[in-house]
Structure formats: structure tokens, C-alpha cells
Design an enzyme around this catalytic site. Structure first.
Site, PDB file in Angstrom:
ATOM      1  N   ASP A   1       2.038  -3.031   4.139  1.00 33.80           N
ATOM      2  CA  ASP A   1       3.334  -2.844   3.491  1.00 33.80           C
ATOM      3  C   ASP A   1       4.393  -3.501   4.367  1.00 33.80           C
ATOM      4  O   ASP A   1       4.333  -3.414   5.593  1.00 33.80           O
ATOM      5  CB  ASP A   1       3.661  -1.364   3.291  1.00 33.80           C
ATOM      6  CG  ASP A   1       4.745  -1.172   2.234  1.00 33.80           C
ATOM      7  OD1 ASP A   1       4.390  -0.927   1.067  1.00 33.80           O
ATOM      8  OD2 ASP A   1       5.940  -1.295   2.582  1.00 33.80           O
TER       9      ASP A   1
ATOM     10  N   ARG B   1       7.686   2.669   5.867  1.00 34.63           N
ATOM     11  CA  ARG B   1       6.688   3.051   4.860  1.00 34.63           C
ATOM     12  C   ARG B   1       5.273   3.001   5.436  1.00 34.63           C
ATOM     13  O   ARG B   1       4.414   3.796   5.035  1.00 34.63           O
ATOM     14  CB  ARG B   1       6.812   2.153   3.627  1.00 34.63           C
ATOM     15  CG  ARG B   1       8.030   2.499   2.777  1.00 34.63           C
ATOM     16  CD  ARG B   1       8.306   1.428   1.726  1.00 34.63           C
ATOM     17  NE  ARG B   1       7.243   1.289   0.766  1.00 34.63           N
ATOM     18  CZ  ARG B   1       7.118   2.014  -0.344  1.00 34.63           C
ATOM     19  NH1 ARG B   1       7.992   2.971  -0.612  1.00 34.63           N
ATOM     20  NH2 ARG B   1       6.121   1.815  -1.172  1.00 34.63           N
TER      21      ARG B   1
ATOM     22  N   ALA C   1       0.781  -1.235   0.000  1.00 35.90           N
ATOM     23  CA  ALA C   1       0.000   0.000   0.000  1.00 35.90           C
ATOM     24  C   ALA C   1       0.815   1.288   0.000  1.00 35.90           C
ATOM     25  O   ALA C   1       0.403   2.278  -0.600  1.00 35.90           O
ATOM     26  CB  ALA C   1      -0.944   0.000   1.209  1.00 35.90           C
ATOM     27  N   ALA C   2       1.946   1.328   0.718  1.00 32.41           N
ATOM     28  CA  ALA C   2       2.679   2.586   0.879  1.00 32.41           C
ATOM     29  C   ALA C   2       3.222   3.074  -0.474  1.00 32.41           C
ATOM     30  O   ALA C   2       3.557   2.257  -1.331  1.00 32.41           O
ATOM     31  CB  ALA C   2       3.821   2.390   1.875  1.00 32.41           C
ATOM     32  N   PRO C   3       3.276   4.385  -0.699  1.00 30.99           N
ATOM     33  CA  PRO C   3       3.018   5.465   0.251  1.00 30.99           C
ATOM     34  C   PRO C   3       1.552   5.802   0.483  1.00 30.99           C
ATOM     35  O   PRO C   3       1.233   6.577   1.367  1.00 30.99           O
ATOM     36  CB  PRO C   3       3.738   6.659  -0.382  1.00 30.99           C
ATOM     37  CG  PRO C   3       3.682   6.386  -1.854  1.00 30.99           C
ATOM     38  CD  PRO C   3       3.807   4.896  -1.992  1.00 30.99           C
ATOM     39  N   GLY C   4       0.621   5.260  -0.340  1.00 27.93           N
ATOM     40  CA  GLY C   4      -0.784   5.376   0.016  1.00 27.93           C
ATOM     41  C   GLY C   4      -1.699   6.051  -0.965  1.00 27.93           C
ATOM     42  O   GLY C   4      -2.881   6.232  -0.681  1.00 27.93           O
ATOM     43  N   GLY C   5      -1.220   6.430  -2.154  1.00 29.79           N
ATOM     44  CA  GLY C   5      -2.098   7.088  -3.122  1.00 29.79           C
ATOM     45  C   GLY C   5      -3.266   6.218  -3.539  1.00 29.79           C
ATOM     46  O   GLY C   5      -4.418   6.674  -3.583  1.00 29.79           O
ATOM     47  N   LYS C   6      -3.003   4.955  -3.860  1.00 29.07           N
ATOM     48  CA  LYS C   6      -4.086   4.057  -4.276  1.00 29.07           C
ATOM     49  C   LYS C   6      -4.976   3.695  -3.085  1.00 29.07           C
ATOM     50  O   LYS C   6      -6.185   3.496  -3.243  1.00 29.07           O
ATOM     51  CB  LYS C   6      -3.505   2.801  -4.934  1.00 29.07           C
ATOM     52  CG  LYS C   6      -2.812   3.080  -6.270  1.00 29.07           C
ATOM     53  CD  LYS C   6      -2.295   1.805  -6.906  1.00 29.07           C
ATOM     54  CE  LYS C   6      -1.626   2.077  -8.251  1.00 29.07           C
ATOM     55  NZ  LYS C   6      -0.362   2.839  -8.095  1.00 29.07           N
TER      56      LYS C   6
ATOM     57  N   CYS D   1       4.379   0.103 -12.242  1.00 27.87           N
ATOM     58  CA  CYS D   1       4.635   1.344 -12.991  1.00 27.87           C
ATOM     59  C   CYS D   1       5.888   1.129 -13.835  1.00 27.87           C
ATOM     60  O   CYS D   1       6.796   1.952 -13.861  1.00 27.87           O
ATOM     61  CB  CYS D   1       4.761   2.542 -12.062  1.00 27.87           C
ATOM     62  SG  CYS D   1       5.852   2.318 -10.653  1.00 27.87           S
TER      63      CYS D   1
END
Length: 269
Positions: free
Chosen positions: A103, A108, A81-86, A207
């Protein structure tokens, strides 16, 4: 699409995903700016509740969240999950019954806690569990638990690697780490599949532009028949999709639509 055989093995079954056009959450708002012009984006400021008013991220990063298609009261796992945008975008759908954000890195997960306190009201934060486990073990820890699982794996992070010199993963001293990434990604994806309830769904994403980190990981997780995802049609005017992807979708950075790279593929257990 994945299902379990009588012997408990994960088998492949070809299906066509239902159209996603009417299922996107109206709560997710995304504002973009022209290439090279960020003047409209002042620094995020706290509102009356002390919460910051926007989170800046690559717009293509929202596509895996949209593909997950969270439904009301779903139990959702964000495995890396980190850093947490999604994680924030999953909460913004407003329909998660409970969200587990995991995470492996303790530092993180501290950043993840900080993001939640900066952007999410207390009553919503209470529906989130933040954990720091090795995601590869998740299928053994809580197998068959979640309706939806997002597996946004560690990768070569190609956009940043192009411009970053310090600690670049393409440096020769990190060759072994880079070569081991597809195995790590496969292990995380399989753990995500095992953590999903039968009939539940998994979205795998990176990504990276790398075939080895994208389609090859999917192929190794299961022999999946080629499936056409409607999400590529819906957003073809906004993103530049790679036309030769046999499974999933790959957003290519493009001069007129400089988002990505983001790869994602949806699986059903």
C-alpha cells in the site's frame, strides 16, 4: 484475457474462463447475518494463541479473492492491500506460496501490520512481505514476477460515501481528486498486469457503481472481448448482480441481499 505480442505490447485475446465451481478454497468460511440484525456477532475475541477469531467485512468483498483462484505455491501480489480484509482472505485460502501486500500509504501499512499480528499465526506471517510503494511503479520494480495479482483500487467507496459527511470524496473541494480516479485506477491496473508472469492472472476490483471506474478502466487497459464469468451463476441466490455488465461482474446492494457494491473483472496476461 491479455497476452503480449512480439513487439512487447499487451494485446487482447478472447477466452472463456474455466468453471470455478470446484476450485474454491474450502478454507474460506463466511458467515452472514439477516439485514439489520447483528446480534449474533459479538466482538471478536482472542483465541488460545491470542489471535482474533473473526474479521467483519462486506461479503461481496470476498468475490474478487475467489475470482483470483489462487493455486498451491502461487506467488501473489495484493497491490492496494490496506486495510487488509482481502489480504486476510488470500491467506485464508492456505495455498499462497508467498504473498506481497503493498500500500502506498505508510500509515495504512501500519494498520496492515496490526491486522496481520491480530489475525495471522507467526509462521504464516513469515510468508508475507508488507511493502509501501507507489503501486503505479510496481511493473518497473518487479515486472513479470507474480502468478496472481489483486488490484483492488482506490475508488469513490460508494457505500460509505452515501452516509459519510466528513471528508466525503463527492464534496466539491475534492472534485479534481474524484475526476482523476479513473486515471489512477488505470495506472494501477496496468502496473498489476506488468507485474504478472505471462499466463498469470489479474483481478481488478472496486467498491463503486461508476461505469467510469469499472468497465471503462478495463476497456482502456485493453480491448477485451466480452467474457462470461461463472461466478455470477454460482452466487446468484446470495448477491444481486447487475445484468448489463459487458465485462466482469457488479454486485448491487439490494434489500434482500444488502452486499456491495463490488465490481470485479478477471484478466489473463
Amino acid at each position: 484475457s491479455l497476452e503480449e505480442s512480439g513487439e512487447g505490447r499487451v494485446m487482447a485475446r478472447a477466452v472463456t474462463s474455466p468453471p470455478l465451481r470446484t476450485s474454491f478454497s474450502p478454507n474460506i468460511k463466511c458467515y452472514t447475518f439477516p439485514r439489520g440484525d447483528i446480534t449474533r456477532f459479538r466482538p471478536a475475541r482472542p483465541d488460545a494463541l491470542g489471535l482474533l477469531d473473526y474479521y467483519l467485512m462486506d461479503a461481496a468483498s470476498l468475490l474478487p479473492v475467489l475470482a483470483l483462484n489462487v493455486q498451491p505455491d502461487d506467488f501473489v501480489l495484493d497491490l492496494c492491500a490496506a486495510p487488509g480484509g482481502k489480504t486476510l482472505a488470500l491467506l485464508q485460502t492456505g495455498v499462497c506460496g508467498h504473498l506481497t501486500a503493498n500500500d502506498v500509504s505508510v500509515s495504512r501499512t501500519r494498520r496492515l501490520h496490526q491486522m496481520l499480528h491480530s489475525y495471522v499465526p507467526k509462521e504464516i506471517r513469515e510468508t508475507v512481505s508488507v511493502t509501501s510503494c507507489d503501486g503505479r511503479d510496481w511493473g518497473q520494480l518487479e515486472g513479470g514476477t507474480f502468478h496472481k495479482v489483486l488490484v483492488d483500487v482506490p475508488c469513490t467507496t460508494d457505500r460509505h460515501s452515501v452516509t459519510e459527511e466528513d471528508n466525503n470524496i463527492f464534496h466539491k473541494r475534492r472534485t479534481k481528486e474524484r475526476q482523476m480516479l479513473p486515471m489512477l485506477q488505470l495506472q494501477l491496473l496496468m502496473a498489476g498486469i506488468l507485474a504478472t508472469k505471462p499466463g498469470g492472472e489479474v483481478v481488478y476490483s472496486t467498491c463503486s457503481l461508476s461505469l467510469l471506474q469499472n468497465e471503462c478502466v478495463i476497456e482502456r487497459a485493453a480491448e477485451i472481448a466480452e467474457t462470461q464469468f461463472n461466478i455470477g451463476i454460482l452466487f446468484q441466490d446470495t448477491f444481486s448482480f447487475f445484468s448489463d455488465c459487458r465485462m466482469g461482474e457488479l454486485v448491487l446492494p439490494h434489500l434482500t441481499a444488502n452486499f456491495g457494491p463490488t465490481y470485479f473483472c478477471k484478466l489473463r496476461r
